[in-house]
Each structure stands twice: as structure tokens, then as C-alpha cells.
Design a protein around this motif. Structure first.
Motif, short mmCIF file in Angstrom:
data_model
loop_
_atom_site.label_atom_id
_atom_site.label_comp_id
_atom_site.label_asym_id
_atom_site.label_seq_id
_atom_site.Cartn_x
_atom_site.Cartn_y
_atom_site.Cartn_z
N MET A 238 0.83 -1.22 0.00
CA MET A 238 0.00 0.00 0.00
C MET A 238 0.85 1.26 0.00
N ALA A 239 1.93 1.26 0.79
CA ALA A 239 2.80 2.44 0.82
C ALA A 239 3.48 2.66 -0.52
N LEU A 240 3.96 1.58 -1.14
CA LEU A 240 4.64 1.72 -2.43
C LEU A 240 3.68 2.21 -3.51
N LEU A 241 2.51 1.60 -3.60
CA LEU A 241 1.56 2.02 -4.63
C LEU A 241 1.03 3.43 -4.37
N ALA A 242 0.88 3.80 -3.11
CA ALA A 242 0.43 5.16 -2.81
C ALA A 242 1.45 6.20 -3.26
N VAL A 243 2.74 5.91 -3.05
CA VAL A 243 3.78 6.84 -3.49
C VAL A 243 3.81 6.93 -5.02
N LEU A 244 3.71 5.78 -5.70
CA LEU A 244 3.69 5.79 -7.17
C LEU A 244 2.46 6.53 -7.69
N GLU A 245 1.33 6.36 -7.04
CA GLU A 245 0.12 7.06 -7.46
C GLU A 245 0.25 8.57 -7.24
N PHE A 246 1.00 8.97 -6.22
CA PHE A 246 1.22 10.39 -6.00
C PHE A 246 2.05 11.00 -7.13
N PHE A 247 3.05 10.24 -7.61
CA PHE A 247 3.85 10.73 -8.73
C PHE A 247 3.01 10.82 -10.00
N VAL A 248 2.09 9.86 -10.18
CA VAL A 248 1.17 9.94 -11.32
C VAL A 248 0.27 11.16 -11.20
N TYR A 249 -0.16 11.47 -10.00
CA TYR A 249 -1.00 12.65 -9.78
C TYR A 249 -0.25 13.94 -10.08
N ARG A 250 1.02 13.98 -9.75
CA ARG A 250 1.81 15.18 -10.02
C ARG A 250 2.10 15.37 -11.50
N ASP A 251 2.15 14.28 -12.25
CA ASP A 251 2.49 14.36 -13.66
C ASP A 251 1.30 14.88 -14.47
N THR A 252 1.60 15.36 -15.67
CA THR A 252 0.57 15.84 -16.59
C THR A 252 0.73 15.12 -17.93
N TRP A 253 -0.28 15.22 -18.77
CA TRP A 253 -0.24 14.63 -20.10
C TRP A 253 -0.87 15.61 -21.09
N MET A 254 -0.58 15.36 -22.36
CA MET A 254 -1.04 16.25 -23.42
C MET A 254 -2.30 15.66 -24.07
N LYS A 255 -3.29 16.51 -24.23
CA LYS A 255 -4.54 16.12 -24.86
C LYS A 255 -4.63 16.79 -26.23
#
Length: 392
Positions: A44-61
């Protein structure tokens, strides 16, 4: 009355409690359960940290629509170096409306065609980035999101003072043209305009001086965006033939870029290259020079930088925690069930009756635990199989 109503409300709220509390005396802990809990908390801790990095990232539409802007002008940014003297070459643009755009917005600067080691290293780095962009298209999105400060992709200035002759001409600047198909010419002679079209005065230029080896340091359409690398930036063509024609066929796509750091109206383009030797005797007709034929697309692309909403991040985070709890609980129960089944079968093998030779005995009660009994002053032996034998 108020106290009674409050008590009723509190009792009603207690009855609606969906999280019943279990007393500690009813909870049984085990080493296997603790191990599974540690693994679950770590996951849970590992996936939560990875999910936080995904939240910080952006993508192009990317969104596509019809380009309804017909009246505006198209800006062409040019920085091309030709291996001929400036008095021998000229540049102009002619579009489908037979409108000739003079080269008044372009500057002719005498330079040295050979590059210094620093400039050559810059060009090789630029070509390496171009190759990576062709293989990994997602790198263009990185350039969109992190624009580099400074000039577009121009060569660094030549360091020191060189005594080499100025044998080349750098044509750079920008011009505004109509949003229709056109052709950029760089050929021998200065361009002139007349009612029947246009021409280049090349009568006073010797044929032996023709050399259309060139280097495209920068070529773009629309507003210049620092750091964005265009398909032809860094292109270098060397020829040893005087009658050489270089052609670039370009399709320009209007692009509206909206990111958190920049907002601009620019243009992307794709290019197809062709070169051939002019030989009228062999049927290869044409004019020596560099020709950039461009055409605009009827579609417009809007590139927007998107970010994950906070509520979506919280929902995904709750899904991760709840999913790991449920999954590890089911796996732990399944493994425990399989372990109990295997152990139960092994225990059944222990209690299976064996064949024994018995003397005349009297069989009696079935007793599970082996012990010794005394009945009527006679020794009674209780064996592990549960058979009671009386010694006579």
C-alpha cells in the motif's frame, strides 16, 4: 425532553454504525497474519507513493477541428546557410495566387560554411535529438511541457576570429505569406518580379561557382517557441555537383499550444525530401537550387496540458488501499484453508488402524489417549489405536 431526544438521536446513530467494534478478547493473532499484514502495508505504501507521482504528472490532450482562419498571414522563420557568396544567390517565395513575396524580411550575411568544433558538436547533438524524436514521439510532449529559454535551435556564435574566407551566405529572418500553398526558392541570382511571373538574374554568375551545399539551422512556421525542435533543424546536405536540386515537400498543420508554462499559436509540419542532378541530356530537367514547397492543412490541432483532478486521485488511492486489504485477506484465507486440508489428511494417516497379532484378549471400550487402567486388579493396556486389551 431535550435530553431524551438527544439520547434517542444518539441511540439511532449508534444503531447506524456500519463499523462494528470487535473486542480484543475475540481477536486471534498469528505469525502468518502478521507477515501478510506487513506485506500488505508495504504494498500500500509503495503504490500510494507511485500514485502520488502519477497525480503530479501531466499529459497532453490532442483535439482536432477545422481551421476557420483564412485571412490571417502565415509566418515563416528561416535560417539557412548556402555554400555560395551572397551576391550569387537570392531567395523569394511564390504562392498559388501568383503573389511574390520579396525577400525584404530576410538578411544575407556572409559567413564561413565550415563549422568550428563547438558548432559541430552542437549540430551532432541536434541531429541525435532528431533521431530520438523520430523513434520516440512522446519526447515532443516533453519539449512542449518544458520549453527551453533562449533562441530556437540556432548555432552558437563562432568563437574567436577566423582568417578563413567568407565562402558562404547565411539567409535568415522571417516573412509573412498567405495561408495557401507556396514555394520558397533559393537559387542563383537575385529575384525580380514582372507581370508574367518572376525570374532570377544569373547571367553574371559563373557555372563553376554553383554549389548548393547547405545547412538548415532553423525552419519553422508560425510563432517561434524556444526549445521546440522542428523536423528540418540541423539538416546538412553536401554536394559535389554544380547542377544539384534539393526539394523539400512540407505539409503545415496549424497548432494551438496551451500548457501551464506557455500559450502560443504555432504550426507543426511533416517533410519529405528529394534531391537529383539536373542533366538536360538525360531528361532530368529543372533549375539548380533549394526549393521548399509547403502546403497548409485544413485541420487545426489543439494541444492542451491536462492534470488529474484531486477527487480522482483520492478515489484511486482509496481503491488501492481497499483492494489490497481485500485481496490479501482472501489470499491469506485461501492459503490457510489449503494448509489445514493438507494437515488434516496427514493426521488421518496417523490414526489409521494397523494390523496386529493379538493373543486371546477381551476387547472393550474405545479410548483415545493411551494410558493404563486397573480393572478388577488386572492390568488393562490402552493402546494408541484406541483398542483396550485386558491381560488375563
Amino acid at each position: 425532553m431535550r435530553r431524551l431526544s438527544r439520547r434517542k438521536v444518539l441511540s439511532l446513530v449508534r444503531e447506524l454504525d456500519a463499523f462494528p467494534k470487535v473486542s480484543d478478547s475475540y481477536v486471534e493473532t498469528s505469525a502468518s497474519g502478521g507477515t501478510v499484514s506487513l506485506i500488505a502495508f508495504g504494498a500500500m505504501a509503495l503504490l500510494a507513493v507511485l500514485e502520488f507521482f502519477v497525480y503530479r504528472d501531466t499529459w497532453m490532450k490532442y483535439e482536432y477541428e477545422v481551421d476557420k482562419d483564412f485571412s490571417s498571414k502565415l509566418r515563416i522563420n528561416i535560417d539557412i546557410t548556402v555554400a555560395m557568396k551572397c551576391q550569387h544567390v537570392g531567395a523569394d517565395i511564390l504562392d498559388l495566387t501568383e503573389t511574390m513575396i520579396t525577400s525584404s524580411g530576410l538578411l544575407y550575411e556572409p559567413v564561413i560554411f565550415e563549422l568550428t568544433p563547438q558548432q559541430r558538436l552542437w549540430q551532432r547533438t541536434l541531429l541525435l535529438i532528431q533521431n530520438r524524436l523520430r523513434e520516440e514521439h512522446a519526447l515532443q510532449e516533453v519539449l512542449y511541457k518544458t520549453p527551453v529559454k533562449g533562441g530556437p535551435t540556432a548555432l552558437p556564435p563562432r568563437e574567436g576570429v577566423s582568417l578563413d574566407p567568407l565562402n558562404a551566405c547565411r539567409i535568415h529572418g522571417h516573412v509573412y505569406v498567405n495561408k495557401v500553398a507556396g514555394n520558397l526558392h533559393i537559387t542563383v541570382g537575385k529575384p525580380i518580379h514582372h507581370p508574367q511571373g518572376h525570374a532570377h538574374i544569373a547571367a553574371f554568375v559563373s557555372h563553376e561557382t554553383y554549389n548548393f551545399s547547405h545547412r538548415i539551422d532553423h525552419l519553422s512556421f508560425g510563432e517561434e517557441i524556444p526549445g521546440v525542435i522542428n523536423p528540418l533543424d540541423g539538416t546538412e546536405k553536401i554536394t559535389f555537383n554544380n547542377n544539384q536540386m534539393f526539394q523539400y515537400f512540407i505539409t503545415v498543420v496549424p497548432t494551438r499550444l496551451n500548457t501551464y508554462k506557455i500559450s502560443a499559436d504555432t504550426h507543426q509540419f511533416s517533410v519529405t525530401e528529394r534531391e537529383r542532378v539536373i542533366n538536360h541530356a538525360a531528361g532530368s530537367h529543372g533549375v539548380s537550387g533549394i526549393f521548399v514547397k509547403y502546403d497548409t492543412s485544413s485541420l487545426m490541432v489543439t494541444v492542451s496540458e491536462q492534470h488529474m483532478p484531486l477527487w480522482q486521485f483520492l478515489v484511486r488511492l482509496c481503491g488501492i488501499i481497499g483492494g489490497i486489504f481485500s485481496t490479501t485477506g482472501m489470499l491469506h484465507g485461501l492459503v490457510g484453508f489449503c494448509f489445514d486440508v493438507i494437515c488434516f489428511r496427514l493426521k488421518l494417516g496417523i490414526y489409521r488402524p494397523r494390523e496386529v497379532s493379538l493373543e486371546p484378549t477381551v476387547y472393550g471400550l474405545y479410548i483415545q489417549n493411551p494410558s493404563f487402567l486397573f480393572l478388577n486388579k488386572q492390568a488393562v493396556s490402552i493402546k494408541s489405536e484406541g483398542i483396550v486389551s485386558f491381560s488375563m
